[in-house]
Scaffold this motif. Sequence first.
Motif, PDB file in Angstrom:
ATOM      1  N   SER A  43       0.854  -1.182   0.000  1.00 11.99           N
ATOM      2  CA  SER A  43       0.000   0.000   0.000  1.00 11.99           C
ATOM      3  C   SER A  43       0.892   1.234   0.000  1.00 11.99           C
ATOM      4  N   VAL A  45       0.560   3.473   2.411  1.00 13.49           N
ATOM      5  CA  VAL A  45       0.455   3.949   3.790  1.00 13.49           C
ATOM      6  C   VAL A  45       1.839   3.873   4.443  1.00 13.49           C
ATOM      7  N   GLU A 112      -4.319   4.190  11.097  1.00 14.50           N
ATOM      8  CA  GLU A 112      -3.127   3.837  10.321  1.00 14.50           C
ATOM      9  C   GLU A 112      -3.097   2.343  10.013  1.00 14.50           C
ATOM     10  N   ALA A 115      -5.749   1.221   7.582  1.00 14.46           N
ATOM     11  CA  ALA A 115      -5.533   1.731   6.226  1.00 14.46           C
ATOM     12  C   ALA A 115      -4.785   0.735   5.352  1.00 14.46           C
TER      13      ALA A 115
END
Length: 277
Positions: A43, A45, A112, A115
Amino acid sequence: MPGQSEVSTPKLSFGPADEPEVGTPYAKYVRLDVLHSLQHPRSKVDAELSFIISTQVMELLFDLLRHDWTTAQHALREDDLTSALAALRRGQYTQDVLVSSWDLLATMTPLEFNAFRPVLGEASGFQSSAFLRLEFLLGNKSERLLAMYQGVPAVHAELTAALESPSLYDEVLALLSRRGLTVDVTGGPARYRPTEQVEAAWRQVYTDPALADLARLGESLLDTAERVTRWRQRHYSAVKRSMGAKPGTGGSSGLSWLKESADQDVFPELWTVRNAL
């Protein structure tokens, strides 16, 4: 004792063809080209990279701790308490770093973690074969957990051998038996269960000056056990903070399983004998 045969720690070896062609001697020695190529976030993130590196560090420390505890086992079989205590102490330093490693993840917020959590799929730390190997070394054995490794024959075979071999505590109890204490040593694939007989043996160890060296071993084992509990408690707290009581990935029960694990004493008679001292 059944299952007494040693299980050697796998060694990674690299021949000349595996050596990196460029880089400093340091880079070649520690395989920096490989080490820094193992992080592949799925990802965008930022927290995912921290999660990957933290878990990879933990896995390496699991291997180091396994080496320390296996070294202690071998020393105990040779009645070499000095070497066994030294190995346990090295392991305790490793455990301290493992416990502190949760600091890297403890402040991750639920937003977080959630995500990037979908990209984990069915992946879960519960599936770590290195961690399971440590649990077996502690006597926390469970044959049903081997099922998840059916598709990886080498890992399944190694864990089966570990399941059937003596735990670290089995080796300690065998030493007590050789020193004349009344202790039944069984070992084998079953989870260790505390007994009054073993508690009585430890009571004798702590009250007989002639067994002072075994008392030192008992205290070192408690240092190890306490650090196991700290690790479990930090794991529980980190998960509770980052995801609450949601079910774990990979089908685990998540927080409830971690809480049960954190409440379980390692080397239990070394704790209960304190009630009688």
